[in-house]
Design an enzyme around this catalytic site. Sequence first.
Site, PDB file in Angstrom:
ATOM      1  N   HIS A 210       4.814   2.797  -2.099  1.00  8.50           N
ATOM      2  CA  HIS A 210       3.785   2.601  -3.126  1.00  8.50           C
ATOM      3  C   HIS A 210       3.839   1.177  -3.647  1.00  8.50           C
ATOM      4  O   HIS A 210       4.814   0.463  -3.415  1.00  8.50           O
ATOM      5  CB  HIS A 210       4.008   3.581  -4.293  1.00  8.50           C
ATOM      6  CG  HIS A 210       5.282   3.317  -5.042  1.00  8.50           C
ATOM      7  ND1 HIS A 210       6.517   3.762  -4.607  1.00  8.50           N
ATOM      8  CD2 HIS A 210       5.539   2.636  -6.191  1.00  8.50           C
ATOM      9  CE1 HIS A 210       7.457   3.367  -5.448  1.00  8.50           C
ATOM     10  NE2 HIS A 210       6.881   2.673  -6.418  1.00  8.50           N
ATOM     11  N   ASP A 212       3.527  -0.744  -7.540  1.00 13.34           N
ATOM     12  CA  ASP A 212       3.540  -0.384  -8.965  1.00 13.34           C
ATOM     13  C   ASP A 212       2.232  -0.881  -9.568  1.00 13.34           C
ATOM     14  O   ASP A 212       1.644  -1.860  -9.092  1.00 13.34           O
ATOM     15  CB  ASP A 212       4.743  -1.031  -9.662  1.00 13.34           C
ATOM     16  CG  ASP A 212       6.065  -0.472  -9.153  1.00 13.34           C
ATOM     17  OD1 ASP A 212       6.081   0.667  -8.646  1.00 13.34           O
ATOM     18  OD2 ASP A 212       7.091  -1.180  -9.245  1.00 13.34           O
ATOM     19  N   HIS A 273       6.661  -0.863  -1.717  1.00 11.19           N
ATOM     20  CA  HIS A 273       8.100  -0.602  -1.614  1.00 11.19           C
ATOM     21  C   HIS A 273       8.360   0.899  -1.590  1.00 11.19           C
ATOM     22  O   HIS A 273       7.462   1.700  -1.891  1.00 11.19           O
ATOM     23  CB  HIS A 273       8.858  -1.288  -2.757  1.00 11.19           C
ATOM     24  CG  HIS A 273       8.358  -0.930  -4.134  1.00 11.19           C
ATOM     25  ND1 HIS A 273       7.213  -1.459  -4.679  1.00 11.19           N
ATOM     26  CD2 HIS A 273       8.838  -0.092  -5.076  1.00 11.19           C
ATOM     27  CE1 HIS A 273       7.013  -0.969  -5.891  1.00 11.19           C
ATOM     28  NE2 HIS A 273       7.982  -0.125  -6.158  1.00 11.19           N
ATOM     29  N   ARG A 283      22.594   7.602  -5.975  1.00  8.40           N
ATOM     30  CA  ARG A 283      22.068   6.336  -6.503  1.00  8.40           C
ATOM     31  C   ARG A 283      21.177   6.572  -7.717  1.00  8.40           C
ATOM     32  O   ARG A 283      20.402   7.515  -7.748  1.00  8.40           O
ATOM     33  CB  ARG A 283      21.278   5.649  -5.389  1.00  8.40           C
ATOM     34  CG  ARG A 283      20.568   4.394  -5.800  1.00  8.40           C
ATOM     35  CD  ARG A 283      19.986   3.699  -4.563  1.00  8.40           C
ATOM     36  NE  ARG A 283      19.289   2.509  -4.956  1.00  8.40           N
ATOM     37  CZ  ARG A 283      17.986   2.453  -5.192  1.00  8.40           C
ATOM     38  NH1 ARG A 283      17.232   3.539  -5.061  1.00  8.40           N
ATOM     39  NH2 ARG A 283      17.429   1.321  -5.556  1.00  8.40           N
TER      40      ARG A 283
END
Length: 342
Positions: A210, A212, A273, A283
């Site tokens: 996607h 941002d 990204h 994570r």
Amino acid sequence: MPSLSKEHFDLYSAFHVPETHAWSSSHLHDHPIAGDGATIPVIDISDPDAASMVGGACRSWGVFYATSHGIPADLLHQVESHARRLFSLPLHRKLQTAPRDGSLSGYGRPPISAFFPKLMWSEGFTLAGHDDHLAVTSQLSPFDSLSFWKEMKKLAGRLFRLLIISLGLDEEEMGQVGPLKELSQAADAIQLNSYPTCPEPERAIGMAAHTDSAFLTVLHQTDGAGGLQVLRDQDESESARWVDVLPRPDCLVVNVGDLLHILSNGRFKSVRHRAVVNRADHRISAAYFIGPPAHMKVGSITKLVDMRTGPMYRPVTWPEYLGIRTRLFDKALDSVKFQEKN
Ligand SMILES: C=C1C[C@]23C[C@@]1(O)CC[C@H]2[C@@]12CCC[C@@](C)(C(=O)O1)[C@H]2[C@@H]3C(=O)O
Ligand SMILES: O=C(O)CCC(=O)C(=O)O
Ligand SMILES: [Fe+2]
């Protein structure tokens, strides 16, 4: 208590990836992974030359690592620990904070999830606006996040100033850029993401590809646990490749969002990204998004517009643009683009 359907499969104790979370290989391998050659710029933002380096990185990559960012390491660790505490709570408690009545804040799937047939290997808390944040997370785990919001906004202000200088704008033209004029009025949000270890990482995705929507995103990620990748567009001779944005000591990752792409009339690149998962590390990432105040229409800065062809994009407010993304997802930026004039 909300029912825990198969949609709320417990990722933390999984021995396999269920069909609900198994992505097709054509989706996961839409582009090859870049080799060692591709290196994302690392920029000391206190360097006298920082403006030109930051401008260059946002034009060619849409992402860079920032050092000397001024956010105390201790504060970043506290935010990460807070996130770990929140995510370690039982699912039914997290679900109690699911966003209600038009609010964005709380536990749940990010809006992009709606565009994919499979679920992502992650969980998230969205914290939009400081009041909302306190209301949502203090129900679960007390944490005074005020200094984090303040420090991140201050950093975003520094980054904006560098970008504006790199565009060669003067004081008056800077006034067109809402957040610089009135940083206190800029809207912001935090997204806490948790990517549990995955027994079959080659079949799952942590966060699907996607861009941002805001101006800028500043991201902190767990030391030593990679996952973030950006799509590097090559020139015509080579195809686009996924480049790892591995954690680096003392660095935050800064990336350009769609509204900065529009504001800069396409000079700064809103970078696609995603986050991949792995077998070994749980994570955590904390993304800080900064965008214009809700009422502000974001159009291209006049000086950056070629008067013969006019601006590339029509002006939109952030909420308007989020609405467009809810319908069109990754076609949203194109949909606010004017047709090219010859
Ligand atoms: C402020 C926001 C940015 C965001 C949409 C939101 O209203 C709250 C969640 C944010 C997030 C986080 C994960 C990726 C993303 C694309 C998504 O689906 O939800 C971003 C949104 C965005 O940048 O538009
Ligand atoms: O966790 C990551 O590395 C990426 C998160 C992200 O892209 C987001 O929250 O918008
Ligand atoms: Fe993102």
